[in-house]
Design a protein around this motif. Structure first.
Motif, PDB file in Angstrom:
ATOM      1  N   LYS A 157     -34.744  21.389 -15.013  1.00 14.46           N
ATOM      2  CA  LYS A 157     -33.891  20.933 -15.764  1.00 14.46           C
ATOM      3  C   LYS A 157     -32.703  19.784 -14.986  1.00 14.46           C
ATOM      4  N   VAL A 158     -32.243  20.340 -14.135  1.00 14.84           N
ATOM      5  CA  VAL A 158     -31.301  20.030 -13.697  1.00 14.84           C
ATOM      6  C   VAL A 158     -31.688  19.443 -12.016  1.00 14.84           C
ATOM      7  N   THR A 159     -32.556  19.699 -12.209  1.00 13.51           N
ATOM      8  CA  THR A 159     -33.092  18.892 -10.758  1.00 13.51           C
ATOM      9  C   THR A 159     -33.923  17.613 -11.500  1.00 13.51           C
ATOM     10  N   GLY A 160     -33.461  17.083 -12.301  1.00  9.88           N
ATOM     11  CA  GLY A 160     -34.290  16.190 -12.655  1.00  9.88           C
ATOM     12  C   GLY A 160     -35.756  15.508 -13.090  1.00  9.88           C
ATOM     13  N   GLU A 161     -36.547  17.107 -13.392  1.00  5.12           N
ATOM     14  CA  GLU A 161     -37.917  17.154 -13.602  1.00  5.12           C
ATOM     15  C   GLU A 161     -38.847  16.324 -12.278  1.00  5.12           C
ATOM     16  N   VAL A 162     -38.010  16.956 -11.395  1.00  6.03           N
ATOM     17  CA  VAL A 162     -38.809  16.686 -10.521  1.00  6.03           C
ATOM     18  C   VAL A 162     -40.000  18.021  -9.434  1.00  6.03           C
ATOM     19  N   LEU A 163     -38.706  18.642  -9.880  1.00  8.83           N
ATOM     20  CA  LEU A 163     -38.760  19.986  -8.786  1.00  8.83           C
ATOM     21  C   LEU A 163     -40.398  21.054  -9.200  1.00  8.83           C
ATOM     22  N   THR A 164     -40.960  21.428  -8.679  1.00  7.79           N
ATOM     23  CA  THR A 164     -42.400  21.760  -7.903  1.00  7.79           C
ATOM     24  C   THR A 164     -41.991  23.870  -8.206  1.00  7.79           C
ATOM     25  N   ARG A 165     -43.049  23.985  -9.006  1.00  3.69           N
ATOM     26  CA  ARG A 165     -42.768  25.701  -8.239  1.00  3.69           C
ATOM     27  C   ARG A 165     -42.843  25.907  -6.718  1.00  3.69           C
ATOM     28  N   GLU A 166     -43.951  25.025  -6.106  1.00  6.42           N
ATOM     29  CA  GLU A 166     -43.740  25.324  -4.970  1.00  6.42           C
ATOM     30  C   GLU A 166     -41.834  25.459  -4.706  1.00  6.42           C
ATOM     31  N   MET A 167     -41.785  24.043  -4.661  1.00  8.01           N
ATOM     32  CA  MET A 167     -40.315  24.012  -4.407  1.00  8.01           C
ATOM     33  C   MET A 167     -39.238  24.613  -4.885  1.00  8.01           C
ATOM     34  N   PHE A 168     -39.146  25.492  -5.688  1.00 10.73           N
ATOM     35  CA  PHE A 168     -38.222  26.385  -6.435  1.00 10.73           C
ATOM     36  C   PHE A 168     -38.985  27.272  -5.797  1.00 10.73           C
ATOM     37  N   GLU A 169     -39.795  27.890  -5.174  1.00  8.48           N
ATOM     38  CA  GLU A 169     -40.332  29.293  -4.039  1.00  8.48           C
ATOM     39  C   GLU A 169     -38.937  28.662  -3.211  1.00  8.48           C
ATOM     40  N   LYS A 170     -39.611  27.235  -2.238  1.00  8.92           N
ATOM     41  CA  LYS A 170     -38.668  27.304  -1.158  1.00  8.92           C
ATOM     42  C   LYS A 170     -37.252  28.167  -1.432  1.00  8.92           C
ATOM     43  N   ILE A 171     -36.691  27.036  -2.421  1.00  4.23           N
ATOM     44  CA  ILE A 171     -35.408  27.087  -2.494  1.00  4.23           C
ATOM     45  C   ILE A 171     -34.360  28.355  -2.560  1.00  4.23           C
ATOM     46  N   LYS A 172     -35.077  29.851  -2.917  1.00  3.65           N
ATOM     47  CA  LYS A 172     -35.318  31.262  -3.460  1.00  3.65           C
ATOM     48  C   LYS A 172     -35.632  31.745  -1.883  1.00  3.65           C
ATOM     49  N   LYS A 173     -36.370  30.602  -1.149  1.00  2.61           N
ATOM     50  CA  LYS A 173     -36.547  31.820   0.669  1.00  2.61           C
ATOM     51  C   LYS A 173     -35.330  31.217   1.453  1.00  2.61           C
ATOM     52  N   SER A 174     -34.633  30.035   0.862  1.00  3.93           N
ATOM     53  CA  SER A 174     -33.665  29.140   1.353  1.00  3.93           C
ATOM     54  C   SER A 174     -32.390  30.415   1.344  1.00  3.93           C
ATOM     55  N   VAL A 175     -32.474  30.771  -0.303  1.00  2.00           N
ATOM     56  CA  VAL A 175     -31.078  31.243  -0.340  1.00  2.00           C
ATOM     57  C   VAL A 175     -30.882  32.810   0.135  1.00  2.00           C
ATOM     58  N   GLY A 176     -32.662  33.392   0.116  1.00  3.21           N
ATOM     59  CA  GLY A 176     -32.274  34.738   1.519  1.00  3.21           C
ATOM     60  C   GLY A 176     -32.069  34.448   2.876  1.00  3.21           C
ATOM     61  N   ILE A 177     -32.733  33.165   3.203  1.00  5.83           N
ATOM     62  CA  ILE A 177     -32.384  33.090   4.589  1.00  5.83           C
ATOM     63  C   ILE A 177     -30.759  32.899   4.998  1.00  5.83           C
ATOM     64  N   ILE A 178     -30.415  32.628   4.265  1.00  8.99           N
ATOM     65  CA  ILE A 178     -28.764  31.979   4.383  1.00  8.99           C
ATOM     66  C   ILE A 178     -28.167  33.640   4.639  1.00  8.99           C
ATOM     67  N   LEU A 179     -28.449  34.572   3.190  1.00 13.39           N
ATOM     68  CA  LEU A 179     -27.768  35.767   3.113  1.00 13.39           C
ATOM     69  C   LEU A 179     -28.185  36.277   3.955  1.00 13.39           C
ATOM     70  N   LYS A 180     -28.536  36.838   5.124  1.00  9.84           N
ATOM     71  CA  LYS A 180     -29.109  37.349   5.997  1.00  9.84           C
ATOM     72  C   LYS A 180     -27.640  37.210   6.929  1.00  9.84           C
ATOM     73  N   ASN A 181     -27.033  36.348   7.026  1.00 13.04           N
ATOM     74  CA  ASN A 181     -26.024  36.707   7.387  1.00 13.04           C
ATOM     75  C   ASN A 181     -25.507  35.501   8.623  1.00 13.04           C
ATOM     76  N   ARG A 182     -26.714  35.683   9.701  1.00 11.75           N
ATOM     77  CA  ARG A 182     -26.193  35.152  11.041  1.00 11.75           C
ATOM     78  C   ARG A 182     -25.825  34.221  11.534  1.00 11.75           C
ATOM     79  N   ILE A 183     -25.662  32.759  10.419  1.00 12.89           N
ATOM     80  CA  ILE A 183     -24.214  31.691  10.404  1.00 12.89           C
ATOM     81  C   ILE A 183     -22.768  32.279   9.816  1.00 12.89           C
ATOM     82  N   ASP A 184     -22.386  31.239   9.091  1.00 12.73           N
ATOM     83  CA  ASP A 184     -20.993  31.381   8.600  1.00 12.73           C
ATOM     84  C   ASP A 184     -21.688  30.441   7.627  1.00 12.73           C
ATOM     85  N   TYR A 185     -21.288  31.077   5.990  1.00 11.60           N
ATOM     86  CA  TYR A 185     -21.661  29.832   5.001  1.00 11.60           C
ATOM     87  C   TYR A 185     -21.387  30.476   4.542  1.00 11.60           C
TER      88      TYR A 185
END
Ligand code: SF4
Length: 237
Positions: free
Chosen positions: A136-164
């Motif tokens: 809903k918040v992304t204009g109803e264009v988001l696919t489940r695959e994109m959603f999984e990718k977004i979650k993956k990005s959160v995990g990548i950032i939380l690894k703390n290798r760079i500031d964020y």
């Protein structure tokens, strides 16, 4: 890769650094309140003249010593396969790089971090991690695959290798207090999670206008969310 705007100086985009901001056109999402339709909608992007990369490099060369960093914004910069080469050249000039992202390209994000091509990431968290809410918040264009990718990005950032930082723009029509509290719980290990209010702008991607939260409402949400994560409220004035 189309560069459509360069902001010569900003103290906001890259925390703690005087930086230039480079705006790249194109984004796979359609957040209804997005205030840069000219960087998102293909028919609008077409009308914008492209700024040649060499012109941008010449500007950055000239500003060496004064500017400390370069923020790469959009649109969504990571849709451009040539982004790593572009960023590499800027890094060689001695600049630190901040990347703003919606998280839809975790492969590119991982590559940039692994190869030390970015120093800071700012990622939007548009909702708590429930597909229907993000849809809903992304204009109803988001696919489940994109959603999984977004979650993956959160995990990548939380690894703390760079500031964020993570951040959410609060829009009355889309967010409730409990959504934000849930996001805070989901990223409780995060260094910092900023809440910023929606600001009315002339144009939005959807063509509609939305409602900002009241100051006291934001403070109340932040207070509750602070029980779970390092939540801060961003004010631009
Ligand atoms: S706010 Fe949404 S639509 Fe606008 S650039 Fe960011 S991700 Fe794309």
């Amino acid at each position: 890769m189309k560069i459509v705007q360069v902001q010569k100086q900003s103290l906001i985009e890259y925390p703690g650094k005087i930086s230039a901001v480079i705006f790249l056109a194109g984004c796979p999402l359609r957040c209804p309140w997005c205030y840069v339709p000219q960087l998102v909608l293909p028919e609008r992007i077409q009308k914008l003249p492209e700024i040649p990369q060499e012109k941008v490099f010449a500007f950055l060369e000239e500003r060496r010593g004064f500017l400390e960093g370069v923020a790469i914004s959009g649109g969504e910069a990571t849709i451009n396969p040539k982004l790593p080469d572009f960023v590499k050249r800027i890094k060689k000039m001695g600049y630190e790089i901040e990347l703003e992202t919606n998280g839809t390209n975790p492969e590119m994000l991982e590559y940039l971090i692994k190869n030390k091509l970015i120093d800071y990431a700012a990622m939007d968290l548009k909702q708590r991690f429930v597909f229907e809410k993000w849809y809903k918040v992304t204009g109803e264009v988001l696919t489940r695959e994109m959603f999984e990718k977004i979650k993956k990005s959160v995990g990548i950032i939380l690894k703390n290798r760079i500031d964020y930082q993570f951040r959410t723009t609060l829009v009355k029509e889309f967010h409730k207090k409990e959504d934000i509290v849930e996001i805070a719980k989901e990223i409780r290990r995060a260094k910092v999670y900023y809440l910023q209010n929606y600001e009315k702008t002339e144009e939005t991607v959807s063509g509609r206008q939305f409602t900002p939260f009241k100051e006291e409402e934001i403070l109340d949400i932040a207070k509750e969310a602070q029980r779970y994560a390092n939540v801060k409220v961003r004010r631009y004035l």
